[in-house]
Design a protein around this motif. Structure first.
Motif, PDB file in Angstrom:
ATOM      1  N   UNK A 195      16.698 -50.544 -72.178  1.00 10.11           N
ATOM      2  CA  UNK A 195      16.301 -49.663 -71.084  1.00 10.11           C
ATOM      3  C   UNK A 195      16.354 -50.384 -69.746  1.00 10.11           C
ATOM      4  N   UNK A 196      15.956 -51.644 -69.765  1.00 12.00           N
ATOM      5  CA  UNK A 196      15.972 -52.435 -68.529  1.00 12.00           C
ATOM      6  C   UNK A 196      17.398 -52.552 -67.989  1.00 12.00           C
ATOM      7  N   UNK A 197      18.347 -52.800 -68.880  1.00 11.94           N
ATOM      8  CA  UNK A 197      19.741 -52.924 -68.454  1.00 11.94           C
ATOM      9  C   UNK A 197      20.270 -51.605 -67.894  1.00 11.94           C
ATOM     10  N   UNK A 198      19.832 -50.493 -68.466  1.00  6.43           N
ATOM     11  CA  UNK A 198      20.254 -49.197 -67.949  1.00  6.43           C
ATOM     12  C   UNK A 198      19.764 -49.011 -66.524  1.00  6.43           C
ATOM     13  N   UNK A 199      18.484 -49.306 -66.278  1.00 10.58           N
ATOM     14  CA  UNK A 199      17.941 -49.191 -64.923  1.00 10.58           C
ATOM     15  C   UNK A 199      18.616 -50.164 -63.962  1.00 10.58           C
ATOM     16  N   UNK A 200      18.995 -51.317 -64.451  1.00  4.94           N
ATOM     17  CA  UNK A 200      19.649 -52.306 -63.593  1.00  4.94           C
ATOM     18  C   UNK A 200      21.015 -51.830 -63.099  1.00  4.94           C
ATOM     19  N   UNK A 201      21.614 -50.870 -63.809  1.00  2.00           N
ATOM     20  CA  UNK A 201      22.960 -50.397 -63.465  1.00  2.00           C
ATOM     21  C   UNK A 201      22.950 -49.110 -62.646  1.00  2.00           C
ATOM     22  N   UNK A 202      21.788 -48.658 -62.188  1.00  2.00           N
ATOM     23  CA  UNK A 202      21.738 -47.385 -61.473  1.00  2.00           C
ATOM     24  C   UNK A 202      22.652 -47.406 -60.249  1.00  2.00           C
ATOM     25  N   UNK A 203      23.306 -46.281 -59.948  1.00  2.00           N
ATOM     26  CA  UNK A 203      24.222 -46.227 -58.798  1.00  2.00           C
ATOM     27  C   UNK A 203      23.451 -46.026 -57.494  1.00  2.00           C
ATOM     28  N   UNK A 204      22.647 -47.022 -57.130  1.00  6.15           N
ATOM     29  CA  UNK A 204      21.826 -46.919 -55.927  1.00  6.15           C
ATOM     30  C   UNK A 204      21.620 -48.300 -55.333  1.00  6.15           C
ATOM     31  N   UNK A 205      21.919 -48.441 -54.056  1.00  8.08           N
ATOM     32  CA  UNK A 205      21.663 -49.690 -53.343  1.00  8.08           C
ATOM     33  C   UNK A 205      20.195 -49.704 -52.933  1.00  8.08           C
ATOM     34  N   UNK A 206      19.411 -50.561 -53.555  1.00  3.46           N
ATOM     35  CA  UNK A 206      17.973 -50.573 -53.318  1.00  3.46           C
ATOM     36  C   UNK A 206      17.556 -51.470 -52.151  1.00  3.46           C
ATOM     37  N   UNK A 207      18.520 -51.855 -51.315  1.00  4.34           N
ATOM     38  CA  UNK A 207      18.185 -52.668 -50.136  1.00  4.34           C
ATOM     39  C   UNK A 207      17.350 -51.876 -49.142  1.00  4.34           C
ATOM     40  N   UNK A 208      17.626 -50.579 -49.040  1.00  2.00           N
ATOM     41  CA  UNK A 208      16.825 -49.716 -48.172  1.00  2.00           C
ATOM     42  C   UNK A 208      15.437 -49.535 -48.788  1.00  2.00           C
ATOM     43  N   UNK A 209      14.400 -49.650 -47.962  1.00  5.93           N
ATOM     44  CA  UNK A 209      13.030 -49.589 -48.482  1.00  5.93           C
ATOM     45  C   UNK A 209      12.745 -48.259 -49.177  1.00  5.93           C
ATOM     46  N   UNK A 210      13.256 -47.153 -48.632  1.00  2.00           N
ATOM     47  CA  UNK A 210      13.017 -45.843 -49.244  1.00  2.00           C
ATOM     48  C   UNK A 210      13.677 -45.782 -50.615  1.00  2.00           C
ATOM     49  N   UNK A 211      14.900 -46.304 -50.716  1.00  2.00           N
ATOM     50  CA  UNK A 211      15.606 -46.317 -51.995  1.00  2.00           C
ATOM     51  C   UNK A 211      14.878 -47.206 -52.999  1.00  2.00           C
ATOM     52  N   UNK A 212      14.377 -48.349 -52.531  1.00  6.54           N
ATOM     53  CA  UNK A 212      13.656 -49.263 -53.419  1.00  6.54           C
ATOM     54  C   UNK A 212      12.393 -48.606 -53.966  1.00  6.54           C
ATOM     55  N   UNK A 213      11.638 -47.933 -53.104  1.00  8.62           N
ATOM     56  CA  UNK A 213      10.406 -47.282 -53.536  1.00  8.62           C
ATOM     57  C   UNK A 213      10.689 -46.164 -54.541  1.00  8.62           C
ATOM     58  N   UNK A 214      11.769 -45.413 -54.303  1.00  8.13           N
ATOM     59  CA  UNK A 214      12.146 -44.357 -55.238  1.00  8.13           C
ATOM     60  C   UNK A 214      12.540 -44.944 -56.585  1.00  8.13           C
ATOM     61  N   UNK A 215      13.320 -46.004 -56.565  1.00  9.05           N
ATOM     62  CA  UNK A 215      13.736 -46.681 -57.788  1.00  9.05           C
ATOM     63  C   UNK A 215      12.527 -47.176 -58.574  1.00  9.05           C
ATOM     64  N   UNK A 216      11.573 -47.797 -57.876  1.00  9.54           N
ATOM     65  CA  UNK A 216      10.361 -48.290 -58.522  1.00  9.54           C
ATOM     66  C   UNK A 216       9.541 -47.148 -59.126  1.00  9.54           C
ATOM     67  N   UNK A 217       9.421 -46.054 -58.383  1.00 10.32           N
ATOM     68  CA  UNK A 217       8.624 -44.933 -58.885  1.00 10.32           C
ATOM     69  C   UNK A 217       9.261 -44.315 -60.127  1.00 10.32           C
ATOM     70  N   UNK A 218      10.601 -44.237 -60.147  1.00  7.90           N
ATOM     71  CA  UNK A 218      11.292 -43.729 -61.331  1.00  7.90           C
ATOM     72  C   UNK A 218      11.008 -44.628 -62.540  1.00  7.90           C
ATOM     73  N   UNK A 219      11.135 -45.937 -62.327  1.00 11.95           N
ATOM     74  CA  UNK A 219      10.963 -46.884 -63.426  1.00 11.95           C
ATOM     75  C   UNK A 219       9.518 -46.922 -63.900  1.00 11.95           C
ATOM     76  N   UNK A 220       8.568 -46.884 -62.967  1.00 12.10           N
ATOM     77  CA  UNK A 220       7.152 -46.960 -63.337  1.00 12.10           C
ATOM     78  C   UNK A 220       6.735 -45.738 -64.146  1.00 12.10           C
ATOM     79  N   UNK A 221       7.150 -44.549 -63.697  1.00 13.15           N
ATOM     80  CA  UNK A 221       6.823 -43.329 -64.444  1.00 13.15           C
ATOM     81  C   UNK A 221       7.457 -43.350 -65.824  1.00 13.15           C
ATOM     82  N   UNK A 222       8.666 -43.884 -65.914  1.00 14.77           N
ATOM     83  CA  UNK A 222       9.357 -44.003 -67.205  1.00 14.77           C
ATOM     84  C   UNK A 222       8.561 -44.885 -68.162  1.00 14.77           C
TER      85      UNK A 222
END
Length: 332
Positions: A195-222
């Protein structure tokens, strides 16, 4: 993006022609829409202004490609386009059994024209050494390796694995910088290696703070074994038009939110707990409609980009071109 819109505005002011636009952060559906608008015979959108993404995945009827520059920002630095990239873009001009079976390639400035000529004259890739095979580790490989370091953070294990791989002849590792950055963001969460590897491959550049927060919230809820909600709402988007003027900052936010939405839908295809895909699709459609409305307008607060013409042989002076610059596929 800014250079694309500057050039679009300048061309439309000078030629009375309407320009389509294509650039990397534009959502794929919007790119396809712009391509369809350009290809349509019965309208005045005879020019398309694009970045180097013009050379990838779009079906375009192009007669002429004109380069406005021969360099690009690759995410790390400004660099010259490689010969194969020049050929990929230039190759959009002319298509077998199309309205334009023969294409023309040019540039706005002599220095770029000479660079394009030199690139086009180089041997094709197939005549030189074969390209290396690009490799990426599988989940079982990394899980087996991680078992030797049970107390270590997975991002450290992953980085060590990638840095110490032994590769066969004519092979190389895929770029894993984005995956490593995502792995570091997931270190404190309880996830299986797969599962970790799947999340690591998401098509999203998490350099932007908003993108990073969204990515974290998706993973945390999962990780909390919950259904992962899609929380973005149309009413929370900033206005795209203010006093009839498109705001570049708002456009960037729309594009970023589309990428986050695309990330959610990508995860929904792999995990059933991302259960609000229909809501996400409606939100993405709203963004698409808003961007489509915007694409009919220029950005008036950006300074006009001055076009300098290059003298060309007379048989190449007719018609209009396109490319990383501008061009036309529906005229002489």
């Amino acid at each position: 993006r800014r250079n694309v819109y500057k050039l679009k505005k300048s061309i439309e002011a000078r030629t009375q022609q309407q320009c389509c636009v294509i650039y990397g952060s534009l959502p794929p559906e919007a790119r396809a829409q712009q391509a369809e608008l350009f290809n349509h015979e019965n309208n005045d959108h005879n020019i398309i202004v694009a970045t180097d993404c013009l050379g990838m995945g779009l079906n375009l009827n192009i007669k002429r490609v004109i380069f406005s520059t021969t360099s690009k920002f690759d995410g790390f630095s400004q660099r010259s386009l490689h010969a194969d990239e020049i050929k990929q873009i230039a190759g959009r001009a002319g298509r077998y059994k199309s309205k334009y079976p023969t294409g023309v390639v040019s540039a706005l400035e002599t220095v770029h024209l000479n660079y394009v000529r030199n690139a086009m004259a180089q041997d094709p890739l197939g005549s030189g050494p074969s390209l290396p095979m690009v490799l990426y580790p599988t989940s079982p490989q990394l899980e087996m390796f991680a078992n030797h370091f049970p107390k270590e953070r997975f991002s450290v294990v992953f980085k060590y694995f990638m840095a110490n791989c032994r590769l066969g002849e004519n092979s190389e590792l895929a770029d894993y910088s984005e995956a490593l950055k995502n792995a570091q963001a997931l270190d404190d969460l309880d996830m299986s290696v797969e599962d970790r590897l799947t999340f690591m491959k998401v098509p999203l550049n998490t350099s932007e703070s908003i993108a990073f927060l969204a990515f974290r919230s998706f993973a945390k809820a999962f990780c909390e074994d919950e259904d992962v909600p899609f929380k973005f709402q149309k009413q929370n988007l900033p206005p795209l038009f203010v006093n009839g003027i498109v705001k570049p900052q708002s456009l960037e936010r729309y594009e970023l939110n589309f990428k986050i939405t695309d990330c959610y839908l990508w995860l929904a295809q792999r995990f059933v707990c991302f259960s609000e895909s229909e809501k996400a699709e409606r939100y993405a459609a709203h963004i698409m409609e808003s961007i489509a409305e915007h694409l009919s307008a220029a950005l008036p607060e950006m300074p006009e980009w001055q076009i300098r013409h290059v003298s060309r042989p007379k048989d190449q002076q007719r018609g209009r071109g396109r490319g990383r610059g501008y061009g036309s596929g529906k005229g002489g």
